[in-house]
Design a protein around this motif. Structure first.
Motif, PDB file in Angstrom:
ATOM      1  N   VAL A  69       1.136  -0.911  -0.121  1.00  0.00           N
ATOM      2  CA  VAL A  69       0.083   0.237   0.290  1.00  0.00           C
ATOM      3  C   VAL A  69       0.927   1.436   0.143  1.00  0.00           C
ATOM      4  N   SER A  70       0.738   2.458  -0.863  1.00  0.00           N
ATOM      5  CA  SER A  70       1.546   2.980  -1.287  1.00  0.00           C
ATOM      6  C   SER A  70       1.838   4.869   0.366  1.00  0.00           C
ATOM      7  N   GLN A  71       2.477   4.916  -0.005  1.00  0.00           N
ATOM      8  CA  GLN A  71       2.229   6.636   0.709  1.00  0.00           C
ATOM      9  C   GLN A  71       0.929   7.581   0.138  1.00  0.00           C
ATOM     10  N   THR A  72       0.598   7.109  -1.217  1.00  0.00           N
ATOM     11  CA  THR A  72       0.028   8.461  -1.251  1.00  0.00           C
ATOM     12  C   THR A  72      -2.142   7.706  -1.408  1.00  0.00           C
ATOM     13  N   SER A  73      -1.689   6.292  -0.861  1.00  0.00           N
ATOM     14  CA  SER A  73      -2.952   5.721  -0.679  1.00  0.00           C
ATOM     15  C   SER A  73      -3.841   6.893   0.492  1.00  0.00           C
ATOM     16  N   GLN A  74      -3.456   6.811   1.703  1.00  0.00           N
ATOM     17  CA  GLN A  74      -4.209   7.516   2.969  1.00  0.00           C
ATOM     18  C   GLN A  74      -2.850   8.813   3.066  1.00  0.00           C
ATOM     19  N   ARG A  75      -3.032   9.392   2.426  1.00  0.00           N
ATOM     20  CA  ARG A  75      -2.059  10.891   3.080  1.00  0.00           C
ATOM     21  C   ARG A  75      -3.340  11.906   4.122  1.00  0.00           C
ATOM     22  N   LYS A  76      -2.275  11.659   4.748  1.00  0.00           N
ATOM     23  CA  LYS A  76      -2.736  12.299   5.622  1.00  0.00           C
ATOM     24  C   LYS A  76      -2.416  14.597   5.687  1.00  0.00           C
ATOM     25  N   LEU A  77      -1.100  14.520   5.799  1.00  0.00           N
ATOM     26  CA  LEU A  77      -0.785  16.085   5.488  1.00  0.00           C
ATOM     27  C   LEU A  77      -0.654  16.592   4.147  1.00  0.00           C
ATOM     28  N   ALA A  78      -0.381  16.936   3.909  1.00  0.00           N
ATOM     29  CA  ALA A  78      -0.529  18.314   2.304  1.00  0.00           C
ATOM     30  C   ALA A  78       1.438  18.018   2.216  1.00  0.00           C
ATOM     31  N   ASP A 391      -1.235  19.365  12.944  1.00  0.00           N
ATOM     32  CA  ASP A 391      -1.756  18.566  11.835  1.00  0.00           C
ATOM     33  C   ASP A 391      -1.729  19.481  10.843  1.00  0.00           C
ATOM     34  N   ASN A 392      -1.470  20.280  11.083  1.00  0.00           N
ATOM     35  CA  ASN A 392      -1.275  21.461   9.418  1.00  0.00           C
ATOM     36  C   ASN A 392       0.397  21.142   9.107  1.00  0.00           C
ATOM     37  N   THR A 393       0.473  20.208   9.576  1.00  0.00           N
ATOM     38  CA  THR A 393       2.655  19.648   8.984  1.00  0.00           C
ATOM     39  C   THR A 393       2.253  19.755   7.577  1.00  0.00           C
ATOM     40  N   LYS A 394       3.384  20.279   6.174  1.00  0.00           N
ATOM     41  CA  LYS A 394       3.588  19.270   5.529  1.00  0.00           C
ATOM     42  C   LYS A 394       4.360  18.690   5.690  1.00  0.00           C
ATOM     43  N   ILE A 395       4.452  17.334   4.558  1.00  0.00           N
ATOM     44  CA  ILE A 395       5.466  16.433   4.235  1.00  0.00           C
ATOM     45  C   ILE A 395       5.805  16.713   2.708  1.00  0.00           C
ATOM     46  N   SER A 396       7.284  15.996   2.737  1.00  0.00           N
ATOM     47  CA  SER A 396       7.321  15.081   1.375  1.00  0.00           C
ATOM     48  C   SER A 396       7.086  14.131   0.759  1.00  0.00           C
ATOM     49  N   GLU A 397       7.261  13.762  -0.096  1.00  0.00           N
ATOM     50  CA  GLU A 397       6.872  12.530  -0.760  1.00  0.00           C
ATOM     51  C   GLU A 397       7.870  11.384  -0.656  1.00  0.00           C
ATOM     52  N   PRO A 398       9.536  10.901  -0.239  1.00  0.00           N
ATOM     53  CA  PRO A 398      10.394  11.202  -2.038  1.00  0.00           C
ATOM     54  C   PRO A 398       9.534   9.641  -1.712  1.00  0.00           C
ATOM     55  N   LYS A 399      10.550   9.379  -3.083  1.00  0.00           N
ATOM     56  CA  LYS A 399      11.083   8.756  -3.445  1.00  0.00           C
ATOM     57  C   LYS A 399      11.517   7.224  -3.905  1.00  0.00           C
ATOM     58  N   GLY A 400      12.730   7.576  -2.900  1.00  0.00           N
ATOM     59  CA  GLY A 400      14.088   7.220  -2.988  1.00  0.00           C
ATOM     60  C   GLY A 400      15.062   7.853  -1.469  1.00  0.00           C
ATOM     61  N   PHE A 402      17.122   9.409   1.091  1.00  0.00           N
ATOM     62  CA  PHE A 402      16.904   9.047   2.877  1.00  0.00           C
ATOM     63  C   PHE A 402      16.689  10.816   3.281  1.00  0.00           C
ATOM     64  N   MET A 403      15.813  11.696   2.220  1.00  0.00           N
ATOM     65  CA  MET A 403      15.650  13.268   3.295  1.00  0.00           C
ATOM     66  C   MET A 403      14.554  13.104   3.191  1.00  0.00           C
ATOM     67  N   LEU A 404      13.939  13.912   4.394  1.00  0.00           N
ATOM     68  CA  LEU A 404      12.268  14.230   4.851  1.00  0.00           C
ATOM     69  C   LEU A 404      12.659  15.496   4.519  1.00  0.00           C
ATOM     70  N   TRP A 405      11.361  16.489   3.659  1.00  0.00           N
ATOM     71  CA  TRP A 405      11.320  17.840   3.959  1.00  0.00           C
ATOM     72  C   TRP A 405       9.667  18.402   4.662  1.00  0.00           C
ATOM     73  N   LEU A 406      10.060  18.910   5.355  1.00  0.00           N
ATOM     74  CA  LEU A 406       8.606  19.737   6.537  1.00  0.00           C
ATOM     75  C   LEU A 406       8.808  20.867   6.468  1.00  0.00           C
ATOM     76  N   GLU A 407       7.306  21.217   5.855  1.00  0.00           N
ATOM     77  CA  GLU A 407       7.041  23.256   5.992  1.00  0.00           C
ATOM     78  C   GLU A 407       6.020  23.128   7.132  1.00  0.00           C
ATOM     79  N   LEU A 408       6.324  23.287   8.047  1.00  0.00           N
ATOM     80  CA  LEU A 408       5.623  23.848   9.404  1.00  0.00           C
ATOM     81  C   LEU A 408       4.796  25.327   9.388  1.00  0.00           C
ATOM     82  N   ASP A 409       3.913  25.282  10.483  1.00  0.00           N
ATOM     83  CA  ASP A 409       3.460  26.373  10.697  1.00  0.00           C
ATOM     84  C   ASP A 409       3.847  28.008  10.651  1.00  0.00           C
ATOM     85  N   LYS A 410       4.270  28.815   9.816  1.00  0.00           N
ATOM     86  CA  LYS A 410       3.882  29.964   9.207  1.00  0.00           C
ATOM     87  C   LYS A 410       4.638  31.088  10.739  1.00  0.00           C
ATOM     88  N   ARG A 411       3.999  30.523  12.372  1.00  0.00           N
ATOM     89  CA  ARG A 411       4.670  31.427  13.111  1.00  0.00           C
ATOM     90  C   ARG A 411       5.326  29.913  13.831  1.00  0.00           C
TER      91      ARG A 411
END
Length: 471
Positions: A69-78, A391-400, A402-411
């Protein structure tokens, strides 16, 4: 029931299980043979059903492991936002922040989410040690002699043989050995630009590339970049006439993790060929794929010799060996001349050790285990971010990679957050490091190429609490 309807019925049944979360992200589907018996249909019908699920981005195929089951199937964060093009805004070098972060990476008691190299426990250290002893015994000079300026012929041959993704388009004569990938990138930029020239990069961009551009007296042009498809080709085309070169990481980009679609790569190479703009392609993460196979680099589509394809073993095998390479196309002689002036040659011992590791299939075996561990880590870190971060954290979707990019609340200012995190023995890379402008202040990059322990999990929870407390 007609076969074409039957495979859709099976696909729809699995789709409902995914939507109801009976099947969850990372769960393995029954094997083709097991599903054939389960549904009492032909093997071809099951294959069609699974292909249909893949086309809906609900499942993904992993060679030798099956369907998941892929990461896009149940994506909870933008997904993270795409930055706007900036051309006139005042620049502010992130050097101060880079120095600050790198100044704290030596601590052994710190959970290292900041550094872009794999943890020692994920590397085949014992096998590399044995390999080095064997090579030393065979070398009559014990590695003290110079190797050719172009680099070890044995290593170049092994890299060419191993680069099956190029389908025979690369030979040992096309390659130049360098002191790691960044040395290759720097030399490529030096070969095709003059001080004052403009070079296009992704935005956000790996800070090492920004530093190389600055050191050479060049101007970085940050191109808006989508977290799934990569560089905005329309935006790039508008500035192409002003560019002297491009420098992109199209396979498992650092920091966004995207894999540029093949059609985009073809279009990119076509555009650059028309304008005669060289591309420095940093492909150090290309072998760290989670999907069905290794993606093609832009170099595969290059007929004019304008793509300078960079690789190394620093992200997969031996960061400290500083063994990299480049297939510089029509700029090969210039690269060799520059290397002669700068370093004359590289350490022959390390070249021979890597060549031996490649020649005996040890690298392939290591990469299979390495990818498996990294994919498991990716599933873990994504679940942890979903569970512990706002819950308003935005998260990247790497296909390979080992880096994950997060965008947090503007504050949230991740630069301020960094100081608090380090005081609690947690490290990460603040977003401002990845641009020459004052942007991405509410973003961070996390490296998940580390041994996954209870402490790593609890430190992510700790980081999530710090963020929540600042909102």
């Amino acid at each position: 029931m007609p076969k074409d309807v039957l495979y859709l019925k099976i696909a729809n049944s699995v789709t409902e299980q995914i939507k109801s979360e009976t099947l969850q992200f990372g769960d393995r589907l029954p094997s083709l043979r097991s599903a054939q018996k389960l549904y009492n249909v032909s093997l071809n019908t099951i294959k069609q059903a699974y292909m249909e699920l893949e086309s809906r981005s609900l499942v993904e195929s992993r060679p030798k492991y099956g369907y998941y089951v892929s990461q896009t199937s149940q994506r909870k964060l933008a997904l993270p936002s795409v930055a706007q093009m900036k051309v006139s805004e005042g620049k502010n070098t992130p050097q101060d922040l880079i120095d600050k972060v790198f100044g704290s990476i030596g601590g052994t008691d710190v959970t290292q989410f900041a550094l872009g190299i794999p943890g020692k426990s994920l590397l085949p250290v014992a096998k590399m040690k044995k390999c080095m002893i064997d090579v030393m015994k065979r070398k009559s000079d014990s590695g003290t002699n110079y190797e050719p300026v172009q680099g070890s012929e044995i290593l170049r041959r092994e890299i060419a043989k191993w680069s099956m993704v190029m389908e025979g388009k690369i030979t040992e004569d096309d390659l130049v050995i360098t002191s790691g990938a960044m040395n290759a990138v720097y030399n490529c930029l030096m070969a095709v630009t003059q001080p004052g020239d403009s070079v296009a990069v992704e935005s956000p961009v790996y800070f090492g590339i920004l530093q190389a551009i600055q050191l050479l007296g060049l101007k970085a042009v940050e191109i808006p970049t989508h977290p799934i498809t990569g560089v905005d080709l329309d935006a790039l085309k508008k500035v192409l006439p002003k560019l002297s070169a491009c420098c992109f990481v199209v396979n498992y980009n650092n920091p966004l993790g995207f894999q540029m679609p093949d059609e985009n790569k073809k279009e990119l190479v076509k555009m650059l060929t028309e304008y005669n703009v060289p591309l420095v392609e940093d492909d150090v993460y290309g072998n760290i794929y989670f999907g069905a196979g290794r993606p093609k680099p832009c170099k595969f589509y290059d007929e004019a010799g304008i793509v300078m394809w960079v690789g190394s073993v620093s992200k997969t095998l031996a960061p400290g060996f500083r063994v990299g390479w480049v297939a510089p196309g029509k700029f090969k002689e210039k690269i060799i001349r520059q290397k002669l002036v700068q370093t004359v040659s590289g350490p022959s011992l390390f070249s021979d050790v890597i060549a031996d590791f490649l020649a005996h299939g040890r690298y392939d075996h290591h990469l299979r285990m390495f990818r498996k561990k990294l994919y498991a880590n990716y599933l873990q870190i994504q679940k942890s971010v979903i569970e512990y971060f706002p819950d308003n954290t935005k998260i990247s979707e790497p296909k390979g990679g080992f880096m994950l990019w997060l965008e947090l609340d503007k504050r949230i200012c991740t630069e301020d957050l960094y100081d608090i995190a380090v005081s609690q023995k947690v490290n990460f890379a603040p977003g401002r490091m990845f641009s020459q402008y004052n942007q991405y202040q509410n973003c961070m990059r996390l490296n998940y190429a580390l041994e996954w322990t209870d402490r790593v999990e609890s430190d992510l929870e700790k980081l999530g609490k710090m963020i929540k407390n600042r909102i």
